[in-house]
Motif scaffolding. Structure first.
Motif, PDB file in Angstrom:
ATOM      1  N   GLY A  99     -12.092 -12.386  27.724  1.00  0.00           N
ATOM      2  CA  GLY A  99     -12.666 -12.245  28.395  1.00  0.00           C
ATOM      3  C   GLY A  99     -12.410 -12.318  29.680  1.00  0.00           C
ATOM      4  O   GLY A  99     -12.921 -12.658  30.558  1.00  0.00           O
ATOM      5  N   LEU A 100     -11.482 -14.011  29.219  1.00  0.00           N
ATOM      6  CA  LEU A 100     -11.562 -14.741  30.860  1.00  0.00           C
ATOM      7  C   LEU A 100     -10.664 -14.328  31.948  1.00  0.00           C
ATOM      8  O   LEU A 100     -10.372 -14.159  32.695  1.00  0.00           O
ATOM      9  CB  LEU A 100     -10.885 -15.868  30.692  1.00  0.00           C
ATOM     10  N   VAL A 103     -20.945  -7.393  32.991  1.00  0.00           N
ATOM     11  CA  VAL A 103     -20.979  -6.662  31.428  1.00  0.00           C
ATOM     12  C   VAL A 103     -19.912  -6.373  30.584  1.00  0.00           C
ATOM     13  O   VAL A 103     -19.813  -6.745  29.407  1.00  0.00           O
ATOM     14  CB  VAL A 103     -21.354  -5.055  32.110  1.00  0.00           C
ATOM     15  N   VAL A 104     -18.707  -6.367  31.648  1.00  0.00           N
ATOM     16  CA  VAL A 104     -17.136  -6.106  31.081  1.00  0.00           C
ATOM     17  C   VAL A 104     -17.425  -8.012  29.445  1.00  0.00           C
ATOM     18  O   VAL A 104     -17.257  -7.453  28.972  1.00  0.00           O
ATOM     19  CB  VAL A 104     -16.398  -6.378  31.429  1.00  0.00           C
ATOM     20  N   LYS A 105     -17.119  -8.719  30.754  1.00  0.00           N
ATOM     21  CA  LYS A 105     -17.711 -10.473  30.037  1.00  0.00           C
ATOM     22  C   LYS A 105     -18.277 -10.383  29.050  1.00  0.00           C
ATOM     23  O   LYS A 105     -17.660 -10.474  27.596  1.00  0.00           O
ATOM     24  CB  LYS A 105     -17.815 -10.798  31.345  1.00  0.00           C
ATOM     25  N   GLN A 106     -19.250 -10.015  28.873  1.00  0.00           N
ATOM     26  CA  GLN A 106     -20.411 -10.019  27.684  1.00  0.00           C
ATOM     27  C   GLN A 106     -20.008  -9.057  26.599  1.00  0.00           C
ATOM     28  O   GLN A 106     -20.590  -9.929  25.811  1.00  0.00           O
ATOM     29  CB  GLN A 106     -22.000  -9.716  28.220  1.00  0.00           C
ATOM     30  N   GLN A 147     -17.551 -11.295  25.195  1.00  0.00           N
ATOM     31  CA  GLN A 147     -18.098 -12.608  24.119  1.00  0.00           C
ATOM     32  C   GLN A 147     -18.631 -11.829  23.109  1.00  0.00           C
ATOM     33  O   GLN A 147     -18.390 -12.273  21.685  1.00  0.00           O
ATOM     34  CB  GLN A 147     -18.265 -13.027  25.129  1.00  0.00           C
ATOM     35  N   THR A 148     -18.951 -11.090  23.184  1.00  0.00           N
ATOM     36  CA  THR A 148     -19.904 -10.711  21.958  1.00  0.00           C
ATOM     37  C   THR A 148     -19.173  -9.748  20.426  1.00  0.00           C
ATOM     38  O   THR A 148     -19.263  -8.772  20.009  1.00  0.00           O
ATOM     39  CB  THR A 148     -21.063  -9.566  22.110  1.00  0.00           C
ATOM     40  N   ARG A 149     -17.584  -9.173  21.653  1.00  0.00           N
ATOM     41  CA  ARG A 149     -16.808  -9.027  20.698  1.00  0.00           C
ATOM     42  C   ARG A 149     -16.686  -7.780  20.386  1.00  0.00           C
ATOM     43  O   ARG A 149     -16.448  -6.961  19.002  1.00  0.00           O
ATOM     44  CB  ARG A 149     -16.067  -9.834  18.753  1.00  0.00           C
ATOM     45  N   ALA A 176      -9.720  -6.351  29.054  1.00  0.00           N
ATOM     46  CA  ALA A 176     -11.212  -5.381  29.907  1.00  0.00           C
ATOM     47  C   ALA A 176     -10.556  -4.191  29.879  1.00  0.00           C
ATOM     48  O   ALA A 176     -11.452  -3.670  30.723  1.00  0.00           O
ATOM     49  CB  ALA A 176     -10.824  -6.691  30.978  1.00  0.00           C
ATOM     50  N   PRO A 177      -9.838  -3.935  30.337  1.00  0.00           N
ATOM     51  CA  PRO A 177      -9.176  -2.114  30.639  1.00  0.00           C
ATOM     52  C   PRO A 177      -9.926  -1.699  29.600  1.00  0.00           C
ATOM     53  O   PRO A 177     -10.722  -0.606  30.443  1.00  0.00           O
ATOM     54  CB  PRO A 177      -7.657  -2.039  30.591  1.00  0.00           C
ATOM     55  N   ASP A 178      -9.590  -2.426  28.910  1.00  0.00           N
ATOM     56  CA  ASP A 178      -9.983  -1.426  27.202  1.00  0.00           C
ATOM     57  C   ASP A 178     -11.836  -1.338  27.418  1.00  0.00           C
ATOM     58  O   ASP A 178     -12.514  -0.121  27.320  1.00  0.00           O
ATOM     59  CB  ASP A 178     -10.085  -1.450  25.493  1.00  0.00           C
ATOM     60  N   ALA A 179     -12.607  -1.812  27.884  1.00  0.00           N
ATOM     61  CA  ALA A 179     -13.596  -2.152  27.785  1.00  0.00           C
ATOM     62  C   ALA A 179     -14.656  -1.306  28.873  1.00  0.00           C
ATOM     63  O   ALA A 179     -15.020  -0.459  28.648  1.00  0.00           O
ATOM     64  CB  ALA A 179     -14.314  -3.676  28.018  1.00  0.00           C
ATOM     65  N   VAL A 180     -13.604  -1.548  30.035  1.00  0.00           N
ATOM     66  CA  VAL A 180     -13.963  -1.211  31.483  1.00  0.00           C
ATOM     67  C   VAL A 180     -14.187   0.996  31.130  1.00  0.00           C
ATOM     68  O   VAL A 180     -14.481   1.789  31.045  1.00  0.00           O
ATOM     69  CB  VAL A 180     -12.818  -1.026  33.026  1.00  0.00           C
ATOM     70  N   ARG A 181     -12.726   0.802  30.505  1.00  0.00           N
ATOM     71  CA  ARG A 181     -12.588   2.218  30.291  1.00  0.00           C
ATOM     72  C   ARG A 181     -13.147   2.968  29.285  1.00  0.00           C
ATOM     73  O   ARG A 181     -13.865   4.185  29.610  1.00  0.00           O
ATOM     74  CB  ARG A 181     -10.751   2.156  29.446  1.00  0.00           C
TER      75      ARG A 181
END
Length: 330
Positions: A101-102, A160-163, A166-168, A173-178
């Motif tokens: 997530g860096l 929010v996206v980073k953590q 980080q917890t897998r 990041a794009p998938d996380a946001v979507r």
């Protein structure tokens, strides 16, 4: 007798002069010892006219540079801290993917850090001109809180996206946001916003106040400007101390941000009660070691880079040489 406070006052000549040091440029102008003042103070009322846009621009450049360097260097420690805090009971900590997530996080850290310092610097300098000299700490505290509030609009979705990464929970990041938006709505990107402000506003205010006050006191005692290693040492102390104090708030923020749509906690107070009931009070100090290490080293790098970059940018201002010459004549 009240506590002794070092103060620089370029206006008054009624008190005994101890030299001619001015913290902003390493030159001396009537250094005094004042009694009955609680905080170190510096008079800025006779500096150049307040230039909001210039101060904003220089703060944005310095803040963005310092934020990116710190985040890149210390991201693995932050990942470990997050995983320790997110683990419940005797859950094992995963040591792989410490840079997960860096890239996405840097996309948020750069504008957030730039906005923070860009708001902090002009706010601080304006307040220092308005408030009495012995209340400089109030200016630093207030400016830190205002800067943190402005930057939170960018920092919270980034955090929010980073953590979550980080917890897998997500691979990118794009998938996380979507997926966060599709499952939880846009408000999912601001999960734990209240706890974030509860942690970061006091953190920003306290850290910058400690740093600024120690730096002013050090400069006045040394009667010269500080070098980068000295700024870094003061930044490390301010960061480590503030990080330790605010660890319980950080644990709460982490739990609320990583819970996702499960809604294990109903809010800040429910989160605290649940953690204490199920895991015991010591759980509120989870990750204090990595946090103090991370923020201590981070404070050292951040403030060292911040002051160095501010000086670098200031030296390249069109009016720098003219101002330096006028300072020599004073």
């Amino acid at each position: 007798m009240g506590p002794l406070t070092l103060a620089v006052d370029s206006k008054s000549s009624s008190m005994a002069s101890c030299g001619n040091f001015h913290p902003s440029n390493g030159k001396v102008q009537n250094l005094h010892l004042e009694r009955n003042s609680f905080f170190a103070s510096v008079s800025t009322r006779e500096d150049k006219p307040f230039d909001f846009l210039r101060i904003l621009f220089e703060g944005v450049i310095a803040g963005g540079t310092a934020g990116v360097i710190v985040e890149t260097a210390l991201y693995p420690i932050d990942t470990i801290k997050t995983r320790i805090q997110a683990a419940q009971g005797g859950g094992k900590i995963i040591w792989k993917g410490l840079y997960s997530g860096l890239a996405g996080n840097l996309a948020g850290v750069l504008p957030a850090s730039a906005m923070f310092v860009g708001v902090y610097e002009p706010t601080k300098q304006k307040l220092l001109k308005i408030l009495p000299e012995n209340l400089s700490a109030v200016a630093h505290l207030t400016a830190g809180a205002i800067g943190g509030l402005a930057a939170s609009l960018i920092r919270v979705p980034t955090e929010v996206v980073k953590q979550r990464m980080q917890t897998r929970q997500f691979a990118s990041a794009p998938d996380a946001v979507r997926l966060i938006v599709s499952r939880e709505g846009f408000k999912g990107l601001y999960a734990g916003y209240g706890s974030f402000l509860l942690r970061d506003l006091p953190f920003d205010a306290i850290q910058f106040c400690i740093y600024e006050q120690l730096r002013i006191g050090y400069m006045l005692a040394a009667k010269r400007d500080l070098n980068d290693p000295e700024n870094a040492i003061i930044g490390a102390f301010a960061g480590a101390l503030t990080g330790a104090i605010t660890t319980p708030l950080d644990v709460i923020k982490t739990r609320l941000m990583v819970q996702g749509s499960a809604n294990q906690y109903k809010g800040i107070f429910d989160c605290v009660q649940t953690i204490v009931r199920e895991e015991g009070p010591p759980a509120l100090l989870k990750g204090i070691g990595p946090r103090v290490l991370w923020i201590g080293i981070g404070g050292s790098i951040f403030f060292g880079v911040l002051e160095s970059t501010k000086r670098f940018v200031a030296q390249r201002r069109p009016d720098h040489d003219q101002f330096a010459d006028s300072s020599k004549q004073d």
